[in-house]
Motif scaffolding. Structure first.
Motif, mmCIF file in Angstrom:
data_model
loop_
_atom_site.group_PDB
_atom_site.id
_atom_site.type_symbol
_atom_site.label_atom_id
_atom_site.label_comp_id
_atom_site.label_asym_id
_atom_site.label_seq_id
_atom_site.Cartn_x
_atom_site.Cartn_y
_atom_site.Cartn_z
ATOM 1 N N LYS A 290 -8.608 -4.135 3.620
ATOM 2 C CA LYS A 290 -9.341 -4.725 2.423
ATOM 3 C C LYS A 290 -8.485 -5.524 1.743
ATOM 4 O O LYS A 290 -9.082 -6.900 1.161
ATOM 5 C CB LYS A 290 -9.669 -3.467 1.384
ATOM 6 C CG LYS A 290 -10.798 -2.674 2.221
ATOM 7 C CD LYS A 290 -10.873 -1.580 1.117
ATOM 8 C CE LYS A 290 -12.047 -0.563 1.295
ATOM 9 N NZ LYS A 290 -12.374 0.348 0.337
ATOM 10 N N VAL A 291 -7.379 -5.461 1.640
ATOM 11 C CA VAL A 291 -6.367 -6.335 0.819
ATOM 12 C C VAL A 291 -6.257 -7.702 1.725
ATOM 13 O O VAL A 291 -6.157 -8.690 1.232
ATOM 14 C CB VAL A 291 -4.952 -5.652 0.617
ATOM 15 C CG1 VAL A 291 -4.001 -6.644 0.027
ATOM 16 C CG2 VAL A 291 -4.995 -4.583 -0.433
ATOM 17 N N GLN B 254 -13.784 -3.262 -1.743
ATOM 18 C CA GLN B 254 -12.863 -2.977 -3.072
ATOM 19 C C GLN B 254 -11.491 -1.916 -2.832
ATOM 20 O O GLN B 254 -11.855 -0.780 -2.328
ATOM 21 C CB GLN B 254 -13.582 -1.997 -4.241
ATOM 22 C CG GLN B 254 -14.935 -3.372 -4.542
ATOM 23 C CD GLN B 254 -15.731 -2.424 -5.658
ATOM 24 O OE1 GLN B 254 -15.389 -1.289 -5.889
ATOM 25 N NE2 GLN B 254 -16.618 -3.074 -6.170
ATOM 26 N N PHE B 255 -10.427 -2.724 -3.010
ATOM 27 C CA PHE B 255 -9.075 -1.585 -2.683
ATOM 28 C C PHE B 255 -8.790 -1.100 -4.202
ATOM 29 O O PHE B 255 -9.551 -1.308 -5.262
ATOM 30 C CB PHE B 255 -8.102 -2.541 -2.115
ATOM 31 C CG PHE B 255 -7.705 -3.659 -2.903
ATOM 32 C CD1 PHE B 255 -6.591 -3.409 -4.055
ATOM 33 C CD2 PHE B 255 -7.934 -5.045 -2.796
ATOM 34 C CE1 PHE B 255 -6.159 -4.478 -4.724
ATOM 35 C CE2 PHE B 255 -7.399 -5.979 -3.587
ATOM 36 C CZ PHE B 255 -6.512 -5.774 -4.690
ATOM 37 N N GLU C 209 -7.243 0.574 3.293
ATOM 38 C CA GLU C 209 -6.679 -0.350 2.397
ATOM 39 C C GLU C 209 -5.996 -1.652 2.539
ATOM 40 O O GLU C 209 -6.352 -2.446 1.926
ATOM 41 C CB GLU C 209 -5.791 0.842 1.475
ATOM 42 C CG GLU C 209 -5.389 0.239 0.125
ATOM 43 C CD GLU C 209 -6.705 0.701 -1.031
ATOM 44 O OE1 GLU C 209 -6.290 0.081 -2.112
ATOM 45 O OE2 GLU C 209 -7.547 1.042 -0.685
ATOM 46 N N THR D 200 -2.473 1.012 -4.252
ATOM 47 C CA THR D 200 -2.195 -0.326 -3.769
ATOM 48 C C THR D 200 -1.368 -1.204 -5.099
ATOM 49 O O THR D 200 -2.043 -1.303 -6.081
ATOM 50 C CB THR D 200 -3.166 -1.363 -3.466
ATOM 51 O OG1 THR D 200 -3.711 -0.717 -1.937
ATOM 52 C CG2 THR D 200 -2.697 -2.760 -3.052
ATOM 53 N N VAL E 263 0.811 -1.379 0.100
ATOM 54 C CA VAL E 263 0.118 0.088 -0.025
ATOM 55 C C VAL E 263 0.785 1.266 -0.011
ATOM 56 O O VAL E 263 1.693 1.628 1.037
ATOM 57 C CB VAL E 263 -0.999 0.051 1.334
ATOM 58 C CG1 VAL E 263 -1.855 1.242 1.155
ATOM 59 C CG2 VAL E 263 -1.801 -1.392 1.167
ATOM 60 N N ARG F 81 -7.155 -0.944 -6.957
ATOM 61 C CA ARG F 81 -6.285 -1.899 -7.851
ATOM 62 C C ARG F 81 -6.315 -1.007 -9.185
ATOM 63 O O ARG F 81 -7.302 -0.777 -9.882
ATOM 64 C CB ARG F 81 -7.081 -3.114 -8.222
ATOM 65 C CG ARG F 81 -6.492 -4.235 -8.980
ATOM 66 C CD ARG F 81 -7.326 -5.403 -9.348
ATOM 67 N NE ARG F 81 -7.712 -6.194 -8.319
ATOM 68 C CZ ARG F 81 -7.190 -7.116 -7.777
ATOM 69 N NH1 ARG F 81 -5.861 -7.617 -8.512
ATOM 70 N NH2 ARG F 81 -7.502 -7.801 -6.684
#
Length: 263
Positions: free
Chosen positions: A207-208, A214-215, A204, A163, A150, A217
């Protein structure tokens, strides 16, 4: 991995009530190790929110000592610690807040000699270092070892967040192949700005790790906290990137982005 104990089940009960989160996501957090570089107003605050969210282990990496002019933004510090290595105070504070958390404190900067070992010891890295050489070293190590990173940085009232997933998204070198000159004490910083970015950085990472939500991406989030303007920019691979074999096409509205780093 040991199952969640009764204290942990109660500690994290409210977040496990979130739709799609539940016990499985909490167990993923407990099983994870997160590397945090910088441990300042950005990295330290992000580490705090990962600690209270239930990450199993944090590896804190930052050389140098605490300065008095750090104190407007470093929420893990106390005034009596000025002049001492900040990373050990961060460790002490985080473990006092969450005794179930394991914290490893390394009073070093990221260097060519330790970058690979640091990255290999973690499942995910937060790039919150205060200079570009450290950021580039961490980015390259994460690409080499296939570890998500991140990336968060700020300058004054502006910030960005994204990320990096090696093999799937552009890396930091793709996004910013040329690094501007930067003086780490050459710009002002407001603690609420670094804190705002830090909360988003921790979110973030969560989330990952958990797969919930939803990160960012292949997206770069830019923030102007003076005017409260937020925007997402699509990022692109370029096969000439010297780090991951991909370099981006121009990212909309980023040609005037100032040097953004963590402090």
């Amino acid at each position: 991995m040991e199952p969640l104990n009764p204290i942990e089940l109660e500690r994290y009960r409210r977040q496990m009530m979130l739709p799609g989160f539940g016990r499985e996501a909490q167990e993923r957090l407990k099983a994870s190790t997160v590397l945090v570089t910088g441990v300042g107003g950005l990295g330290g605050t992000a580490a705090l929110y990962l600690a209270v969210a239930g990450v199993g282990k944090l590896i804190l990496v930052r050389g140098g000592t605490l300065r008095l002019d750090d104190m407007n933004r470093q929420v893990l510090m106390t005034d009596d610690w000025v002049g001492q290595p900040r990373v050990f105070k961060a460790q002490e504070t985080l473990q006092a807040i969450n005794p179930d958390l394991e914290v490893e404190a390394i009073c070093e900067y990221v260097t060519p000699h330790n970058a690979d070992d640091l990255v290999r010891s973690a499942d995910l890295a937060l790039d919150c270092a205060h200079n570009f050489p450290e950021r580039d070293l961490l980015n390259a190590a994460c690409v080499r070892w296939g570890k998500p990173m991140v990336e968060a940085a700020m300058n004054g009232m502006e910030a960005y967040l994204t990320t990096v997933i090696p093999g799937q998204t552009p890396c930091l070198s793709c996004l910013f192949p040329e690094k501007p000159d930067w003086d780490r004490r050459g710009f002002g910083v407001l603690g609420a700005v670094s804190g705002t970015l830090a909360c988003l950085t921790a979110l973030e990472a969560i989330k990952v790790i958990t797969g919930v939500g939803q990160f960012l991406r292949s997206q770069l989030l830019t923030m102007n906290l003076d005017s409260l303007e937020f925007a997402k920019h699509r990022t692109y691979h370029d096969p000439d990137c010297p780090v991951c074999g991909c370099k981006p096409q121009p990212v909309e509205c980023l040609e005037h982005t100032p040097a953004l780093v963590a402090v």
